[in-house]
Design a protein around this motif. Sequence first.
Motif, PDB file in Angstrom:
ATOM      1  N   ILE A   7       0.824  -1.212   0.000  1.00  0.00           N
ATOM      2  CA  ILE A   7       0.000   0.000   0.000  1.00  0.00           C
ATOM      3  C   ILE A   7       0.857   1.260   0.000  1.00  0.00           C
ATOM      4  N   PHE A   8       2.189   1.093  -0.023  1.00  0.00           N
ATOM      5  CA  PHE A   8       3.066   2.251   0.064  1.00  0.00           C
ATOM      6  C   PHE A   8       2.880   3.175  -1.131  1.00  0.00           C
ATOM      7  N   GLY A   9       2.800   2.603  -2.336  1.00  0.00           N
ATOM      8  CA  GLY A   9       2.714   3.436  -3.537  1.00  0.00           C
ATOM      9  C   GLY A   9       1.453   4.273  -3.583  1.00  0.00           C
ATOM     10  N   SER A  10       0.342   3.689  -3.187  1.00  0.00           N
ATOM     11  CA  SER A  10      -0.917   4.433  -3.244  1.00  0.00           C
ATOM     12  C   SER A  10      -0.988   5.510  -2.179  1.00  0.00           C
ATOM     13  N   SER A  13       1.131   8.657  -3.071  1.00  0.00           N
ATOM     14  CA  SER A  13       0.590   9.403  -4.209  1.00  0.00           C
ATOM     15  C   SER A  13      -0.602  10.255  -3.818  1.00  0.00           C
ATOM     16  N   ASN A  14      -1.154  10.020  -2.638  1.00  0.00           N
ATOM     17  CA  ASN A  14      -2.330  10.771  -2.211  1.00  0.00           C
ATOM     18  C   ASN A  14      -1.935  12.104  -1.593  1.00  0.00           C
ATOM     19  N   ASP A  15      -2.922  12.719  -0.964  1.00  0.00           N
ATOM     20  CA  ASP A  15      -2.734  14.033  -0.362  1.00  0.00           C
ATOM     21  C   ASP A  15      -1.732  13.949   0.790  1.00  0.00           C
ATOM     22  N   ILE A  47      10.323   7.066  -5.085  1.00  0.00           N
ATOM     23  CA  ILE A  47      10.548   8.279  -4.291  1.00  0.00           C
ATOM     24  C   ILE A  47      11.469   9.245  -5.039  1.00  0.00           C
ATOM     25  N   GLY A  48      12.481   8.696  -5.741  1.00  0.00           N
ATOM     26  CA  GLY A  48      13.353   9.553  -6.541  1.00  0.00           C
ATOM     27  C   GLY A  48      12.599  10.246  -7.653  1.00  0.00           C
ATOM     28  N   ALA A  49      11.629   9.552  -8.211  1.00  0.00           N
ATOM     29  CA  ALA A  49      10.812  10.181  -9.257  1.00  0.00           C
ATOM     30  C   ALA A  49       9.994  11.332  -8.691  1.00  0.00           C
ATOM     31  N   LEU A  50       9.542  11.206  -7.451  1.00  0.00           N
ATOM     32  CA  LEU A  50       8.820  12.315  -6.828  1.00  0.00           C
ATOM     33  C   LEU A  50       9.726  13.526  -6.645  1.00  0.00           C
ATOM     34  N   MET A  51      11.005  13.306  -6.349  1.00  0.00           N
ATOM     35  CA  MET A  51      11.919  14.422  -6.156  1.00  0.00           C
ATOM     36  C   MET A  51      12.287  15.102  -7.465  1.00  0.00           C
ATOM     37  N   ASP A  52      12.182  14.390  -8.572  1.00  0.00           N
ATOM     38  CA  ASP A  52      12.542  14.998  -9.858  1.00  0.00           C
ATOM     39  C   ASP A  52      11.506  15.996 -10.334  1.00  0.00           C
ATOM     40  N   VAL A  53      10.304  15.883  -9.872  1.00  0.00           N
ATOM     41  CA  VAL A  53       9.223  16.778 -10.292  1.00  0.00           C
ATOM     42  C   VAL A  53       9.074  17.863  -9.233  1.00  0.00           C
ATOM     43  N   SER A  54       8.993  19.111  -9.664  1.00  0.00           N
ATOM     44  CA  SER A  54       8.953  20.232  -8.728  1.00  0.00           C
ATOM     45  C   SER A  54       7.704  20.210  -7.846  1.00  0.00           C
ATOM     46  N   LYS A  55       6.573  19.729  -8.367  1.00  0.00           N
ATOM     47  CA  LYS A  55       5.339  19.733  -7.584  1.00  0.00           C
ATOM     48  C   LYS A  55       5.371  18.712  -6.451  1.00  0.00           C
ATOM     49  N   THR A  56       6.037  17.601  -6.675  1.00  0.00           N
ATOM     50  CA  THR A  56       6.070  16.529  -5.668  1.00  0.00           C
ATOM     51  C   THR A  56       7.430  16.416  -4.981  1.00  0.00           C
ATOM     52  N   ARG A  57       8.298  17.411  -5.186  1.00  0.00           N
ATOM     53  CA  ARG A  57       9.656  17.321  -4.623  1.00  0.00           C
ATOM     54  C   ARG A  57       9.632  17.349  -3.098  1.00  0.00           C
ATOM     55  N   ASP A  58       8.851  18.232  -2.535  1.00  0.00           N
ATOM     56  CA  ASP A  58       8.805  18.315  -1.074  1.00  0.00           C
ATOM     57  C   ASP A  58       8.280  17.020  -0.453  1.00  0.00           C
ATOM     58  N   ARG A  59       7.321  16.373  -1.126  1.00  0.00           N
ATOM     59  CA  ARG A  59       6.806  15.119  -0.617  1.00  0.00           C
ATOM     60  C   ARG A  59       7.894  14.042  -0.618  1.00  0.00           C
ATOM     61  N   GLY A  60       8.654  13.969  -1.688  1.00  0.00           N
ATOM     62  CA  GLY A  60       9.748  13.010  -1.752  1.00  0.00           C
ATOM     63  C   GLY A  60      10.818  13.265  -0.700  1.00  0.00           C
ATOM     64  N   LEU A  61      11.128  14.554  -0.452  1.00  0.00           N
ATOM     65  CA  LEU A  61      12.122  14.876   0.576  1.00  0.00           C
ATOM     66  C   LEU A  61      11.636  14.472   1.971  1.00  0.00           C
ATOM     67  N   ARG A  62      10.364  14.719   2.275  1.00  0.00           N
ATOM     68  CA  ARG A  62       9.835  14.333   3.583  1.00  0.00           C
ATOM     69  C   ARG A  62       9.861  12.824   3.765  1.00  0.00           C
TER      70      ARG A  62
END
Length: 852
Positions: A7-10, A13-15, A47-62
């Motif tokens: 369930i980690f991926g879903s 990806s949510n709020d 998680i690295g893919a989340l950091m590559d995108v500016s909109k989801t970068r903060d989520r990946g860092l957290r």
Amino acid sequence: MEGIGQIFGSVVSNDDSLLTVFLESIDEHQTFWTDSRNDLGLIFNKIGALMDVSKTRDRGLRIFIHLLTSCPLEQVEDKALHIVRICVKLLNQRGPVESIPLVYKVLQQLIKRSLSSNDLHKLFVSYLPKILESVEPALTPPAIPAALSFLELAMLHYASTCGLHKNRIETFLFSLVDDTNRSVVSGTAKCLLLLQQIRGGGQHGTLHKKTWEEYYLKLVDTIHDLLNKIFAHTPESFDEEENLECLKLPPVELTKNAIRNAQMLAVRASNLIAFLQQAIVGAYPVPKPIIPFKAINLVLRGLSVSCEAMGTNPIAENITFGTSLPLIHYELLEVLDALVLVLGSNLFIFGDSICEMFPKCLKATYRASHGSDGNKKSFTRLRTKIYGSIQLWCEKTRYGSNIETVNEPIFEHIVRDITPFESEITLKMGTTTQKRLSSKAKRKLQKEQNSATALNQTHSNGNGIAENKEQLIDRGNESLCRAALECLATILQSAGCFIKPVTHKLLQEHIVPLSFALLANHQQTTGLYSDNNARAALLRALASLIVNPHHHCPPPLQYAGYIFNTLQTTDSSLTVRATAAELARTMELVLHPWKETLYFAMDQAAVKDALANKKKHNLSTFLKKQPCQPNSHDHVIANGTSTENKTNEVVQTEQNVLEEKSPPSPMAIDAETYESEGEINESLAVTEASDESNHVTEFVFEDEPVGWVEFESCSTQDKSTNNFENHQQKLPSDNDTTAHYNDGVILKTNGSATQIDEANVVSILDSDEELDKITSNVDDDVVEIPTEIKNSLNDSKNTKGYPKHSSPIREDEDVQIVSSKKMKLSNGDGTDTVKNIDDIVEEMVAEFVDEP
């Protein structure tokens, strides 16, 4: 629980509202890393893919901040290069303001993991210079606390790499000298201290000592320079410091607004004082060459100026400085606390100056008009800090605090701060007398007086019409009251015996009624003692009066016992009840102290088993490994020969030499000590069976008072016992002769005399001349010998030719004596044998356990 990885991926990806809760749950379960169904490589790629995108970068860092703490080291080493490159890119591009603090937190986690990985260590050594390029004065304020935390870790674990960028780091830290955020000031102080050790320390840390001393002296001079500006329009008792070598700080941004300029100077001064406090008390790899006079002089100078003194010249700058002066004083007291913690008793030479400063500070912060109406008092935070500094000084210096010289002015302020406000109504009666009033008017006046009296009682008790006003009485003074009570208890513990008895009595008369008031109002929710910690501090102050009394002023022990026993069950607070129960047990020990010695019956069977199995004891195994002296079976002497091959005369000579050179026996010393202190003497009974005869020789420590020696004959032949009336001693047989002197006994055996003194130590007298020399000094008043015994001794002298007070001992009799380490025994055949203490113990065990 397994299956979290599915369930980690879903979830990621949510709020973001539930992301932190989910990550904390992963940390709690700790099954995310051990589940074989989880593809950690795929999860980290996501998680690295989340950091590559500016909109989801903060989520990946957290997510990385949470996962890097407990992630397997192999996965961190595999993904570390990619993470570091992304972080460096964001720092160089000065990415979004919200992302920079997260980047520094991720780098902090990587530094912590690099301490256990060589690959990560090499990675940071190569990338740390690029990361430090982002540390500059232009850094956004929200990112500064995280950047300081990262710098602290980097300089602590990668000092050599950071040393190449010392100037850059110093410029960044000096730019924060005027910051008003206390967390930023604390982080800057720690980093400035670490900055002094990032270069090589040299031999024995000489360079580290030099850099710290330069930093310390420049800090003190810089603060003096700021105080010169702050006190420029205020008279002070200290001379203005000159020839100062200050730190190269950026200049204060002066404007046309004089009030703002004064505020900036005060803020910088308080921040630099905080830097000085951290430099003194902070960790450092080498001993710090502290010069206490420099810091003490700075503290005394800063505390010598009060707000009242600055108000004598009411210009705008002075008023502005006066508003910030309590903050400066607070930081100076922190420096004093740091010196006390680090130097301790080395500050004794400054004790008088430090103690005189405390009442002056309390007097400068006291306002008689403020707090008299039950409102919050002036300078509550600063006065609380003063009480804390007094308490720390007394705790560290104990009886050398010298606080007794200024205790009375300090106690005056303590009493004011611990006394609750009590409101009252004063009734004023007119001059009209009752004689001029009619009966109706008299009844009306009496009714008004009664109602006024009831109103006064209701108002004083906090009930009725004044209930709403009573809710605000002493509100905000609870912390000050608690600090004052704790300071009082510490002063009594440090110098209670040096305080005047009248002062003790006055304190008792004030503390005891306050404590009794807690019994009547144990459910109180308003007032000074509505705080649980304040009530507990009051009880501890009362206990300090009990356990630290003056010998001319008895403590109120009965009142204290009643108060503690009552409050441990009636108070509404668990903290107060626990404190009262603890102090009640202390009072019980004062009322009913333990005896000096507790006597217990000895279990003979247990002692017998322990002696029989002594070789199985752990200590016995340890003693076998240690070098020990020869036992009685092989009597090895210095040249390696055995005493069995020597004649009795040679053995006797060597034994006499050993006895003269050897120190007193521990057994003899213990016996004397126990007898002198009235303790329980241990009994040692040793029985030796002779192969040639049935005679027994015993060595016994008797439980007798000092100077009492008991002689007992174990022979089966004629045994006669004569008791001395004064000394209660059992004499040997009729043929034995003893001489008594000063609670000692001299025994003459086979032509040689043996002296047994009051410590039960045996000494051999070589000739009759020594015996006569000792007996000639005997005081006749010490021992009175009955007439019957004198006649018996005279008959022995006349018939057998021996002098008075001496007679031979028959060979078929044994004498009970006490030996220190080795003893010379008579075998009955005219020869002497040297007995070792080890043989004696072995024979004692054999006799005790009925072994042959």
